[in-house]
Design a protein around this motif. Structure first.
Motif, PDB file in Angstrom:
ATOM      1  N   LYS A  63       1.903   5.027   6.097  1.00  0.00           N
ATOM      2  CA  LYS A  63       2.521   4.758   4.774  1.00  0.00           C
ATOM      3  C   LYS A  63       3.963   3.909   4.795  1.00  0.00           C
ATOM      4  CE  LYS A  63       0.826   8.860   2.574  1.00  0.00           C
ATOM      5  NZ  LYS A  63       1.206  10.262   2.096  1.00  0.00           N
ATOM      6  N   ARG A  64       4.556   4.290   5.878  1.00  0.00           N
ATOM      7  CA  ARG A  64       5.833   3.430   6.021  1.00  0.00           C
ATOM      8  C   ARG A  64       5.548   1.990   6.592  1.00  0.00           C
ATOM      9  NH1 ARG A  64       8.102   2.524  10.770  1.00  0.00           N
ATOM     10  NH2 ARG A  64       7.029   4.194  11.684  1.00  0.00           N
ATOM     11  N   VAL A  65       4.491   1.850   7.271  1.00  0.00           N
ATOM     12  CA  VAL A  65       4.365   0.623   7.903  1.00  0.00           C
ATOM     13  C   VAL A  65       3.756  -0.407   6.824  1.00  0.00           C
ATOM     14  CG1 VAL A  65       2.900  -0.764   9.412  1.00  0.00           C
ATOM     15  CG2 VAL A  65       4.054   1.203  10.181  1.00  0.00           C
ATOM     16  N   ILE A  66       2.921   0.291   6.070  1.00  0.00           N
ATOM     17  CA  ILE A  66       2.216  -0.345   4.874  1.00  0.00           C
ATOM     18  C   ILE A  66       3.505  -0.953   3.915  1.00  0.00           C
ATOM     19  CG2 ILE A  66       0.739  -0.160   2.837  1.00  0.00           C
ATOM     20  CD1 ILE A  66      -0.949   1.762   4.625  1.00  0.00           C
ATOM     21  N   ASP A  67       4.226   0.040   3.444  1.00  0.00           N
ATOM     22  CA  ASP A  67       5.346  -0.423   2.598  1.00  0.00           C
ATOM     23  C   ASP A  67       6.263  -1.343   3.006  1.00  0.00           C
ATOM     24  OD1 ASP A  67       4.681   1.651   0.916  1.00  0.00           O
ATOM     25  OD2 ASP A  67       6.067   3.263   1.555  1.00  0.00           O
ATOM     26  N   GLU A  68       6.384  -1.555   4.545  1.00  0.00           N
ATOM     27  CA  GLU A  68       7.189  -2.287   5.075  1.00  0.00           C
ATOM     28  C   GLU A  68       6.453  -3.760   4.997  1.00  0.00           C
ATOM     29  OE1 GLU A  68       8.201  -0.910   8.934  1.00  0.00           O
ATOM     30  OE2 GLU A  68       9.819   0.311   8.053  1.00  0.00           O
ATOM     31  N   ILE A  69       5.274  -3.869   5.299  1.00  0.00           N
ATOM     32  CA  ILE A  69       4.345  -5.004   5.342  1.00  0.00           C
ATOM     33  C   ILE A  69       4.274  -5.593   3.852  1.00  0.00           C
ATOM     34  CG2 ILE A  69       2.030  -6.095   5.406  1.00  0.00           C
ATOM     35  CD1 ILE A  69       1.816  -4.300   8.057  1.00  0.00           C
ATOM     36  N   LEU A  70       4.013  -4.750   2.686  1.00  0.00           N
ATOM     37  CA  LEU A  70       3.984  -4.998   1.398  1.00  0.00           C
ATOM     38  C   LEU A  70       5.362  -5.776   1.018  1.00  0.00           C
ATOM     39  CD1 LEU A  70       1.698  -2.531  -0.107  1.00  0.00           C
ATOM     40  CD2 LEU A  70       1.149  -4.516   0.578  1.00  0.00           C
ATOM     41  N   SER A  71       6.341  -5.039   1.490  1.00  0.00           N
ATOM     42  CA  SER A  71       7.831  -5.764   1.043  1.00  0.00           C
ATOM     43  C   SER A  71       7.911  -6.952   1.610  1.00  0.00           C
ATOM     44  CB  SER A  71       8.922  -4.521   1.680  1.00  0.00           C
ATOM     45  OG  SER A  71      10.245  -5.106   1.332  1.00  0.00           O
ATOM     46  N   ASP A  72       7.599  -7.306   2.899  1.00  0.00           N
ATOM     47  CA  ASP A  72       7.771  -8.544   3.401  1.00  0.00           C
ATOM     48  C   ASP A  72       7.021  -9.587   3.003  1.00  0.00           C
ATOM     49  OD1 ASP A  72       9.454  -7.481   5.226  1.00  0.00           O
ATOM     50  OD2 ASP A  72       8.194  -7.447   7.057  1.00  0.00           O
ATOM     51  N   ILE A  73       5.634  -9.344   2.679  1.00  0.00           N
ATOM     52  CA  ILE A  73       4.872 -10.289   1.977  1.00  0.00           C
ATOM     53  C   ILE A  73       5.014 -11.045   0.574  1.00  0.00           C
ATOM     54  CG2 ILE A  73       3.174  -9.949   3.777  1.00  0.00           C
ATOM     55  CD1 ILE A  73       1.578  -8.716   1.469  1.00  0.00           C
ATOM     56  N   LYS A  74       5.934 -10.152  -0.207  1.00  0.00           N
ATOM     57  CA  LYS A  74       6.195 -10.248  -1.213  1.00  0.00           C
ATOM     58  C   LYS A  74       7.438 -11.463  -1.410  1.00  0.00           C
ATOM     59  CE  LYS A  74       5.573  -5.900  -3.753  1.00  0.00           C
ATOM     60  NZ  LYS A  74       6.230  -4.645  -4.343  1.00  0.00           N
ATOM     61  N   LYS A  75       8.109 -11.579  -0.295  1.00  0.00           N
ATOM     62  CA  LYS A  75       9.165 -12.428   0.005  1.00  0.00           C
ATOM     63  C   LYS A  75       8.770 -13.786   0.137  1.00  0.00           C
ATOM     64  CE  LYS A  75      12.107  -8.532   1.775  1.00  0.00           C
ATOM     65  NZ  LYS A  75      12.669  -8.017   2.784  1.00  0.00           N
ATOM     66  N   PRO A  76       9.539 -14.783  -0.246  1.00  0.00           N
ATOM     67  CA  PRO A  76       9.071 -16.233  -0.076  1.00  0.00           C
ATOM     68  C   PRO A  76       9.513 -16.973   1.236  1.00  0.00           C
ATOM     69  CG  PRO A  76      11.161 -16.126  -1.317  1.00  0.00           C
ATOM     70  CD  PRO A  76      10.865 -14.580  -1.321  1.00  0.00           C
ATOM     71  N   ARG A  77       9.204 -15.969   2.114  1.00  0.00           N
ATOM     72  CA  ARG A  77       9.639 -16.532   3.732  1.00  0.00           C
ATOM     73  C   ARG A  77       8.732 -15.619   4.613  1.00  0.00           C
ATOM     74  NH1 ARG A  77      14.777 -12.691   4.503  1.00  0.00           N
ATOM     75  NH2 ARG A  77      14.108 -11.129   5.561  1.00  0.00           N
ATOM     76  N   VAL A  78       8.488 -16.523   5.817  1.00  0.00           N
ATOM     77  CA  VAL A  78       7.094 -16.084   6.467  1.00  0.00           C
ATOM     78  C   VAL A  78       7.482 -14.696   7.083  1.00  0.00           C
ATOM     79  CG1 VAL A  78       6.015 -16.758   8.580  1.00  0.00           C
ATOM     80  CG2 VAL A  78       6.517 -18.416   7.045  1.00  0.00           C
ATOM     81  N   MET A  79       6.432 -13.864   6.931  1.00  0.00           N
ATOM     82  CA  MET A  79       6.430 -12.521   7.753  1.00  0.00           C
ATOM     83  C   MET A  79       5.975 -12.744   9.155  1.00  0.00           C
ATOM     84  SD  MET A  79       4.602  -8.870   7.018  1.00  0.00           S
ATOM     85  CE  MET A  79       2.912  -9.626   7.654  1.00  0.00           C
ATOM     86  N   ASN A  80       6.471 -12.060  10.328  1.00  0.00           N
ATOM     87  CA  ASN A  80       6.111 -12.296  11.653  1.00  0.00           C
ATOM     88  C   ASN A  80       6.375 -10.547  11.910  1.00  0.00           C
ATOM     89  OD1 ASN A  80       5.318 -14.745  12.843  1.00  0.00           O
ATOM     90  ND2 ASN A  80       7.080 -15.260  11.483  1.00  0.00           N
TER      91      ASN A  80
END
Length: 415
Positions: free
Chosen positions: A254-271
């Motif tokens: 749950k924690r990792v999914i929340d972090e990923i979804l938070s990252d991909i909402k942003k207009p910068r590249v997630m790695n």
């Protein structure tokens, strides 16, 4: 001068230049940063009576007998002499060194460096070096066509160029971390006067290497974050999908999914790197990330190291996302030309939402309509270029890496 070709150095002609180039040495700068792999300590001279069997040392001795040469057969000879330092005798043998017979002075005292063996109650040395002065000698990793002596001489000719090398660290920083200057470091990493100076030089060069690595990672991260990525913000479907799972998600998932979804909402590249043991639930996390991307109107690519693993991912994603109106395709090398072309066409048109495959994903024929998320499974099995080629299929896509065994290269990618 530092970036002059190695062929400009005294004693390096066209043929020798090719040998140096083979070692990756193109310039004087390359030469200065071609560090020794080991060192021979010729500073300690031992008494013959104190030598242990198999020890590699220096002895200072005079000949007990004249140096004699004998021929085994045509083109094969050996030279023998016994030497003493007053505490014992060592029997020395050379092979095919006929020139020694004329130049060897029986009454002179020489320094011999080599490995000593005890055989039949007597000490022997085979093909020792006769050294003019006992010092620490660097040993380099070389190739055919070049000797240690030639390489050392060339390095000695290059060391003076280091006097003009600009210092990248300020005086205050070097003083704070107790670092020597760059000229001192390069001189004493190649030709150390003693091991204390060698350690001082090595500390400076190790600090410099790690500093530049960290700086490079920082610049890479800044460049990555400056790229405009497509925000992927659809989360309503995710909540519905999670409720359909036949098992509850762990707190870590749950924690990792929340972090990923938070990252991909942003207009910068997630790695982002997802690390977990086999069976820990990484694939569910990846499936949710891909579903979020698809429901935001994007395409996803998932690259696996083998066809077997790619098929496993394809089957599991097809099953778990069967009620989510997601079109998933499999692309591997074993597909026929006709089957591949069908997959290519669907990817290009955008009718395929998620494509799962092997290295076949990075082929020229694969053109995405709107690739916004790349998932790499067991990243360490892929080369840097392969990973780069896949991300180039999209316009600054987000990148999710899954692994059970992260290696430094993988970790550096997400730092």
């Amino acid at each position: 001068m530092l970036f002059n070709e190695i062929g400009d150095v005294k004693g390096i002609g066209p043929q020798r230049k090719k040998v140096f180039n083979k070692l990756g040495i193109q310039t004087v700068y390359d030469m200065l940063y071609y560090f020794p792999r080991n060192y021979e300590d010729r500073t300690i001279i031992k008494k013959i009576s104190d030598i242990s069997d198999g020890e590699k040392i220096c002895i200072k001795a005079t000949a007990c007998t004249a140096l004699k040469a004998r021929y085994i057969r045509r083109g094969m000879s050996y030279q023998k002499v016994s030497v003493t330092d007053g505490s014992g005798i060592v029997f020395i043998t050379w092979f095919n060194q006929n020139w020694l017979v004329k130049s060897f002075n029986k009454s002179a005292e020489y320094i011999y460096y080599g490995k000593v063996y005890s055989r039949n109650g007597r000490l022997e040395m085979s093909s020792p070096l006769i050294v003019k002065d006992n010092k620490i000698e660097p040993i380099y990793s070389l190739t055919s066509g070049i000797t240690q002596n030639l390489f050392r001489q060339t390095m000695a000719n290059c060391i003076d160029y280091a006097k003009n090398m600009p210092e990248i660290f300020s005086d205050s920083l070097r003083e704070h971390y107790k670092l020597c200057g760059i000229y001192y470091a390069l001189k004493n990493i190649h030709f150390p006067e003693n091991f204390e100076k060698f350690k001082f030089a090595r500390t400076r060069l190790a600090f410099e290497e790690l500093f530049l690595l960290q700086l490079g990672l920082r610049l890479t991260k800044q460049h990555r974050q400056s790229q405009n990525a497509t925000p992927l913000g659809e989360t309503q479907t995710i909540s519905s999908f999670i409720k359909t799972l036949p098992f509850p998600l762990t707190q870590a998932q749950k924690r990792v999914i929340d972090e990923i979804l938070s990252d991909i909402k942003k207009p910068r590249v997630m790695n982002r790197l997802v690390q977990g043991d086999v069976g820990s639930g990484k694939t569910v996390v990846a499936a949710i990330a891909m579903l979020a991307a698809v429901k935001s109107g994007a395409q996803c690519a998932m690259m696996a190291p083998t066809e077997i693993i790619a098929n496993q991912h394809y089957q599991s994603k097809t099953s778990s996302l069967s009620n989510m109106a997601v079109n998933i395709a499999l692309l591997t090398g074993s597909l026929s030309a006709k089957q591949k072309q069908k997959v290519y066409d669907d990817i290009k048109s955008g009718s395929t939402d998620i494509v799962i495959g092997t290295h076949a994903l990075i082929q020229k024929g694969v053109v995405f309509n709107n690739l916004c998320l790349v998932v790499t499974d067991e990243q360490h099995r892929f080369g840097v270029k392969q990973r780069y080629d896949l991300t180039q299929k999209g316009n600054a896509p987000h990148h999710l890496i899954m692994t059970a065994t992260p290696i430094p290269r993988t970790l550096s990618f997400v730092l």
